[in-house]
Write an enzyme that holds these catalytic residues in place. Sequence first.
Site, PDB file in Angstrom:
ATOM      1  N   TYR A 135     -19.546 -99.719   2.902  1.00  0.00           N
ATOM      2  CA  TYR A 135     -20.495-100.093   1.855  1.00  0.00           C
ATOM      3  C   TYR A 135     -21.520-101.067   2.418  1.00  0.00           C
ATOM      4  O   TYR A 135     -21.164-102.089   3.001  1.00  0.00           O
ATOM      5  CB  TYR A 135     -19.775-100.744   0.669  1.00  0.00           C
ATOM      6  CG  TYR A 135     -20.702-100.878  -0.518  1.00  0.00           C
ATOM      7  CD1 TYR A 135     -20.730 -99.904  -1.514  1.00  0.00           C
ATOM      8  CD2 TYR A 135     -21.599-101.932  -0.602  1.00  0.00           C
ATOM      9  CE1 TYR A 135     -21.628 -99.990  -2.570  1.00  0.00           C
ATOM     10  CE2 TYR A 135     -22.506-102.020  -1.649  1.00  0.00           C
ATOM     11  CZ  TYR A 135     -22.509-101.049  -2.635  1.00  0.00           C
ATOM     12  OH  TYR A 135     -23.415-101.125  -3.668  1.00  0.00           O
ATOM     13  N   ASN A 219     -21.715-106.588  -4.501  1.00  0.00           N
ATOM     14  CA  ASN A 219     -21.775-107.490  -5.652  1.00  0.00           C
ATOM     15  C   ASN A 219     -20.493-107.394  -6.477  1.00  0.00           C
ATOM     16  O   ASN A 219     -19.521-106.761  -6.068  1.00  0.00           O
ATOM     17  CB  ASN A 219     -23.024-107.183  -6.498  1.00  0.00           C
ATOM     18  CG  ASN A 219     -22.981-105.772  -7.087  1.00  0.00           C
ATOM     19  OD1 ASN A 219     -21.919-105.138  -7.168  1.00  0.00           O
ATOM     20  ND2 ASN A 219     -24.130-105.281  -7.482  1.00  0.00           N
ATOM     21  N   SER A 242     -20.098-117.658   1.712  1.00  0.00           N
ATOM     22  CA  SER A 242     -19.926-118.068   3.106  1.00  0.00           C
ATOM     23  C   SER A 242     -19.738-119.585   3.217  1.00  0.00           C
ATOM     24  O   SER A 242     -20.182-120.328   2.363  1.00  0.00           O
ATOM     25  CB  SER A 242     -21.168-117.643   3.892  1.00  0.00           C
ATOM     26  OG  SER A 242     -20.937-117.726   5.261  1.00  0.00           O
ATOM     27  N   GLN A 264     -25.629-121.643   7.120  1.00  0.00           N
ATOM     28  CA  GLN A 264     -24.778-121.032   6.084  1.00  0.00           C
ATOM     29  C   GLN A 264     -25.389-121.213   4.703  1.00  0.00           C
ATOM     30  O   GLN A 264     -25.365-120.300   3.882  1.00  0.00           O
ATOM     31  CB  GLN A 264     -23.357-121.627   6.104  1.00  0.00           C
ATOM     32  CG  GLN A 264     -22.539-121.166   7.284  1.00  0.00           C
ATOM     33  CD  GLN A 264     -22.614-119.674   7.489  1.00  0.00           C
ATOM     34  OE1 GLN A 264     -22.229-118.898   6.630  1.00  0.00           O
ATOM     35  NE2 GLN A 264     -23.161-119.248   8.630  1.00  0.00           N
ATOM     36  N   HIS A 267     -27.668-118.606   3.046  1.00  0.00           N
ATOM     37  CA  HIS A 267     -27.157-117.306   2.600  1.00  0.00           C
ATOM     38  C   HIS A 267     -27.159-117.183   1.086  1.00  0.00           C
ATOM     39  O   HIS A 267     -27.361-116.099   0.540  1.00  0.00           O
ATOM     40  CB  HIS A 267     -25.708-117.103   3.078  1.00  0.00           C
ATOM     41  CG  HIS A 267     -25.610-116.491   4.433  1.00  0.00           C
ATOM     42  ND1 HIS A 267     -26.108-115.251   4.707  1.00  0.00           N
ATOM     43  CD2 HIS A 267     -25.067-116.938   5.589  1.00  0.00           C
ATOM     44  CE1 HIS A 267     -25.871-114.961   5.973  1.00  0.00           C
ATOM     45  NE2 HIS A 267     -25.248-115.965   6.544  1.00  0.00           N
ATOM     46  N   GLU A 332     -14.028-120.411   7.055  1.00  0.00           N
ATOM     47  CA  GLU A 332     -14.502-119.135   7.589  1.00  0.00           C
ATOM     48  C   GLU A 332     -15.076-119.360   8.999  1.00  0.00           C
ATOM     49  O   GLU A 332     -14.694-118.683   9.941  1.00  0.00           O
ATOM     50  CB  GLU A 332     -15.572-118.570   6.644  1.00  0.00           C
ATOM     51  CG  GLU A 332     -16.115-117.223   7.071  1.00  0.00           C
ATOM     52  CD  GLU A 332     -17.340-116.812   6.265  1.00  0.00           C
ATOM     53  OE1 GLU A 332     -17.916-117.665   5.549  1.00  0.00           O
ATOM     54  OE2 GLU A 332     -17.734-115.634   6.371  1.00  0.00           O
ATOM     55  N   HIS A 333     -16.014-120.319   9.087  1.00  0.00           N
ATOM     56  CA  HIS A 333     -16.629-120.674  10.373  1.00  0.00           C
ATOM     57  C   HIS A 333     -16.288-122.120  10.699  1.00  0.00           C
ATOM     58  O   HIS A 333     -16.563-123.003   9.892  1.00  0.00           O
ATOM     59  CB  HIS A 333     -18.154-120.568  10.307  1.00  0.00           C
ATOM     60  CG  HIS A 333     -18.668-119.230   9.873  1.00  0.00           C
ATOM     61  ND1 HIS A 333     -19.107-118.982   8.595  1.00  0.00           N
ATOM     62  CD2 HIS A 333     -18.819-118.065  10.556  1.00  0.00           C
ATOM     63  CE1 HIS A 333     -19.510-117.721   8.504  1.00  0.00           C
ATOM     64  NE2 HIS A 333     -19.352-117.136   9.675  1.00  0.00           N
ATOM     65  N   ASP A 366     -22.956-114.769  14.463  1.00  0.00           N
ATOM     66  CA  ASP A 366     -23.362-113.834  13.411  1.00  0.00           C
ATOM     67  C   ASP A 366     -23.982-112.571  13.981  1.00  0.00           C
ATOM     68  O   ASP A 366     -23.992-111.537  13.320  1.00  0.00           O
ATOM     69  CB  ASP A 366     -24.402-114.502  12.482  1.00  0.00           C
ATOM     70  CG  ASP A 366     -23.743-115.418  11.481  1.00  0.00           C
ATOM     71  OD1 ASP A 366     -22.531-115.286  11.268  1.00  0.00           O
ATOM     72  OD2 ASP A 366     -24.452-116.272  10.914  1.00  0.00           O
ATOM     73  N   GLU A 420      25.783-101.162  -0.546  1.00  0.00           N
ATOM     74  CA  GLU A 420      24.684-101.062  -1.511  1.00  0.00           C
ATOM     75  C   GLU A 420      24.908 -99.921  -2.498  1.00  0.00           C
ATOM     76  O   GLU A 420      24.007 -99.573  -3.263  1.00  0.00           O
ATOM     77  CB  GLU A 420      23.358-100.864  -0.765  1.00  0.00           C
ATOM     78  CG  GLU A 420      22.962-102.073   0.082  1.00  0.00           C
ATOM     79  CD  GLU A 420      21.620-101.890   0.811  1.00  0.00           C
ATOM     80  OE1 GLU A 420      21.055-100.779   0.750  1.00  0.00           O
ATOM     81  OE2 GLU A 420      21.153-102.865   1.431  1.00  0.00           O
ATOM     82  N   HIS A 425      23.115 -92.055   1.536  1.00  0.00           N
ATOM     83  CA  HIS A 425      22.743 -92.690   2.804  1.00  0.00           C
ATOM     84  C   HIS A 425      23.962 -92.742   3.732  1.00  0.00           C
ATOM     85  O   HIS A 425      23.881 -92.381   4.916  1.00  0.00           O
ATOM     86  CB  HIS A 425      22.249 -94.122   2.576  1.00  0.00           C
ATOM     87  CG  HIS A 425      20.867 -94.221   1.998  1.00  0.00           C
ATOM     88  ND1 HIS A 425      20.561 -93.855   0.704  1.00  0.00           N
ATOM     89  CD2 HIS A 425      19.696 -94.660   2.543  1.00  0.00           C
ATOM     90  CE1 HIS A 425      19.265 -94.075   0.485  1.00  0.00           C
ATOM     91  NE2 HIS A 425      18.719 -94.561   1.587  1.00  0.00           N
TER      92      HIS A 425
END
Lengths: 435, 435
Positions: A135, A219, A242, A264, A267, A332-333, A366, A420, A425
């Site tokens: 996407y 979005n 971000s 940042q 953004h 994140e960074h 980036d 069990e 089994h």
Amino acid sequence: MSGLNIKRLDSQLADFKAQMDKLLAWEAVSDEKVNNIVNEILTRVRNEGDSAVVEFTNRFDNTQAQSMADLEMSQERLQQALDNLPQDQRNALETAAERVRSYHERQKGESWQYTEADGTMLGQKVTPMDRVGLYVPGGKAAYPSSVIMNAMPAKVAGVEEIIMVVPTPGGEVNELVLAAACLSGVDRVFCVGGAQAVAALAYGTETVPQVDKIVGPGNIFVATAKRAVFGAVGIDMIAGPSEILVVCDGLTDPDWVAMDLFSQAEHDEDAQPILVTPDAEFIDKVEASIEKLLPTMERKEIIETSLRLRAALIKVTDMEEAIEVSNRIAPEHLELSVEDPEALLPKIRHAGAIFMGRFTAEALGDYCAGPNHVLPTSGTARFSSPLGVYDFQKRSSLIMFSDEGASEMGKVASVLARGESLTAHARSAEYRIKD
Amino acid sequence: MSGLNIKRLDSQLADFKAQMDKLLAWEAVSDEKVNNIVNEILTRVRNEGDSAVVEFTNRFDNTQAQSMADLEMSQERLQQALDNLPQDQRNALETAAERVRSYHERQKGESWQYTEADGTMLGQKVTPMDRVGLYVPGGKAAYPSSVIMNAMPAKVAGVEEIIMVVPTPGGEVNELVLAAACLSGVDRVFCVGGAQAVAALAYGTETVPQVDKIVGPGNIFVATAKRAVFGAVGIDMIAGPSEILVVCDGLTDPDWVAMDLFSQAEHDEDAQPILVTPDAEFIDKVEASIEKLLPTMERKEIIETSLRLRAALIKVTDMEEAIEVSNRIAPEHLELSVEDPEALLPKIRHAGAIFMGRFTAEALGDYCAGPNHVLPTSGTARFSSPLGVYDFQKRSSLIMFSDEGASEMGKVASVLARGESLTAHARSAEYRIKD
């Protein structure tokens, strides 16, 4: 001193922990209305296929498509976008793509197996996914670098077919995005966006092939749709705004640090730039640089809002405490703007990407450092990783018992299965026990 | 010939593809009422903490706890459960745990880095999560083997703290489950289940620490809660009913194949056992074995329902086509009950675990082969993997530019950032360009 009133925190103050919690609180608003709209779109695309996708696209993107064929973009069109780029942009894009490819090659998982003394073989087979959906947002948030960062790991993993969806409101296309798609080896492109694009990829239509995983930012409608189809297909993390955390010893040029924070902040109004330093005077210096540089920035309104709402300048006692703060944030960074960043590295437990040393501006990562720029946000680095080749590979366990091994392990399985109360089994295992 | 009327499919018939789609269609019912109940529980636990957890637990599990302390189980209690096990069960459990540990050790990801010609270092740092939550169902679906399979990969990954939650309706505990928790190194146990347990782990309370990821199976309330908290914490895949696909050349003892099919069918009325073979007569033989063995099974009602509703015996033209069918199904468990399973392996693209050869009963993998028994169901092996050590580790990208490297790459980043109109990014990179 500042007209911006950027938040200041001090680890010595009693309410520091509470202040930190407040600073970092973030939640995407989950809206009943959005959920309902998305669910209707998903259901209609699933049941009606192409015709619903065309209808929603014409309605939301103001297009006049007659059929899905009108919404598919040809490989020739992608190539044309690449060929028409100015030479400096083309060179830069190719350099970036090549470095990203080269780094990601090292992430490729390999199959392995081993044989035990009795001849039993155990292992793990690694295979790529067959088909992946990418996407790409339309409009102002359409970044060619994101196309490279999302498509390249899939390509390196060996994914056979990458299907890109990108909304083209009013028919408007982004030439740089198309060029990046061409360079990254995207196989098909549909000019469709929103929940209808996610639905088409997740369920497939007469024209759009069903994919195994959907990646890429979008979005709230796209994020909500991705969460809803999770399970029918794989999805990547749902990204928040971000953030950058600059840990500095106070010896980096304060203009550099201010600009790194801006990178940042520009953004998104919700983006979160934070500085942590043991040097109180350095906080003043960086704030002075911020005041000085802000008026010169093209995106100053966005930067200013981000600084006012979500930024913080944090004073700590020493570098050890700076790293504790960093681990609490799980940024994140993370920029380690210090003399010897390698000395700090062993103590860092959670971070999406670590930018080491004064020269390593986050912005380099980036675009063209090599590692991925799709990173875990909002503290999710506590449990998730950068987008990588591993996100497009999956594993199958391999088990091949020798008759000897099956007989021995049959006895163990039999005891546990009967414990069990799973006797089918047990009996299945017992058939393989030698007399 | 069969009173069971097990579905038969034939790849030569015109509607084979449609029949396959119908056979494999599966969807967990997403219920508005369940969603609302879960959302209320999540909200109350998030806001009220311990007191809400205690209230919901007393209400749903018919307990009389006064506080969370009443719902925590001590390490001594776990050790006691292990010490009181019959010797054969303890030996079997220890053998299984040891083999699972040994296999999973090989999955451990390691950090790596490399240095480029200009001195720039790139790499990836691998770290364990700090704290993980393990959901264990109460009642009949409480399996000690699942405790080992979920806890051991986290332990091998180096997770510091494993918090187990298990409902104990009416105060009833499962000694084998407690023993398995002791053996697997579970750190704390709370006798809490349902959405309230998921909420406590995801958000933390005064007593229950917040975790980074929640794994383990549960009912529809647990699955719905996990989906809702995804993002605040990590979660594992949401599992559907179990399935097995046996690919057979017709030369395995049909009783063995029948019992292997039963071993999945006995889990659940919705479980899906499928046989694929090019040998039409073998299908009759397996069906005869099914008719013969079914009356002897303890869980025959569950097995019979599963066989009636979801099983299939599929005739294909040859082994090549059998593998195509297998790739279409992307089965959770794939048995290659053939002479030379390694010859088929390269063509298998999607499967959770591959059980190779006539001796490798799927049941062995459920308990003690070594690989994990938590596997992707309902075709999700197209994009996901067995639970593994990699699910409890995360990665941080490492970037350390030399001044030379930052200068060169600064130029590339500058062009690309300006192409995206992100001028703070561009200027941050440009600061690092040497004159």
